[in-house]
Design a protein around this motif. Sequence first.
Motif, PDB file in Angstrom:
ATOM      1  N   GLY A  58       0.722  -1.178  -0.187  1.00  0.00           N
ATOM      2  CA  GLY A  58       0.017   0.028   0.053  1.00  0.00           C
ATOM      3  C   GLY A  58       0.840   1.200   0.011  1.00  0.00           C
ATOM      4  O   GLY A  58       0.201   2.328   0.118  1.00  0.00           O
ATOM      5  N   ALA A  61       0.486   3.694  -3.618  1.00  0.00           N
ATOM      6  CA  ALA A  61      -0.568   4.145  -3.962  1.00  0.00           C
ATOM      7  C   ALA A  61      -0.865   5.627  -4.250  1.00  0.00           C
ATOM      8  O   ALA A  61      -0.336   6.461  -3.605  1.00  0.00           O
ATOM      9  CB  ALA A  61      -1.946   3.933  -2.981  1.00  0.00           C
ATOM     10  N   GLU A  96       4.867  -4.266  -5.941  1.00  0.00           N
ATOM     11  CA  GLU A  96       3.803  -3.437  -5.325  1.00  0.00           C
ATOM     12  C   GLU A  96       3.466  -2.105  -6.247  1.00  0.00           C
ATOM     13  O   GLU A  96       2.506  -1.765  -6.207  1.00  0.00           O
ATOM     14  CB  GLU A  96       4.240  -2.968  -3.865  1.00  0.00           C
ATOM     15  N   ALA A 100       0.078  -1.391  -7.707  1.00  0.00           N
ATOM     16  CA  ALA A 100      -0.449  -0.149  -7.234  1.00  0.00           C
ATOM     17  C   ALA A 100      -0.966   0.859  -8.175  1.00  0.00           C
ATOM     18  O   ALA A 100      -1.563   1.746  -8.302  1.00  0.00           O
ATOM     19  CB  ALA A 100       0.318   0.737  -6.047  1.00  0.00           C
TER      20      ALA A 100
END
Length: 251
Positions: A58, A61, A96, A100
């Motif tokens: 996260g 993001a 990631e 994202a």
Amino acid sequence: MKGKKVGITGAAGVIGTILRQGLADACDLVLFDRHRIDVAAGQRSVVLDCAEPGQVAGAFAGLHALIHLAGDPRPNAPRSSTLRNNFLATSLVFEEARRAGVAKVVFASSNFYHQGDIGRLLRGETAEPITLDRNPTPLCLYGESKVFGEQVGRHLSLLGVRFVALRIGWAVPEDDPAPYGGAYMQAVYCSHRDLVSAFARALAVEEAFLAAFAVSANSQGVFDLTETRERLGSSPQDDAARHRRFRGPIR
């Protein structure tokens, strides 16, 4: 690039410090590091260990692009540190970023990708400049981690994330190569100005996958910059040999 939100991992390091100053007016920076950074107006600092999955999840993001610098930069680092902070962390960060929806990843590769070839040139065993398509010749785990990162980046590009690998020369905090001495520095020196320019171009270029050199136009250089100039659109301006006389041992 103006108005784009760009993350930088390892932002407290030498290259991170240069970039967060040099790119401050060009985009909105989010600075990631294991230690909190005193930021300029309009910037945000996030404490992040890139090798910890729970922290990485996260974290990216809302970013338009991510510059991945984080890692152990020591060629002689303990194997455990390089495996954790270079191999594992890079894998987690790239995945990631893809998850994202980050559109562009710029990876801090290294001249150590060509470590063996650089040595042969400096020893006079060959005179042919190193091109971007030359097979990698790392001689240490750090160099191997850069080859790994570029290959994972190629996989990212097949999944829709634009990827640029910059094979960075040798940038130093004081922007003066002379105290570091020797033929190696004269071959791979990268000034702050040329470093920032290369990363700015990397953020702007639209190619799906691109490897390029981030070095100055050194008169004693070892890299063929033709393809970098054509595809990255980068035109380095500086030359290590123009600084005051070198001193100290070859590094």
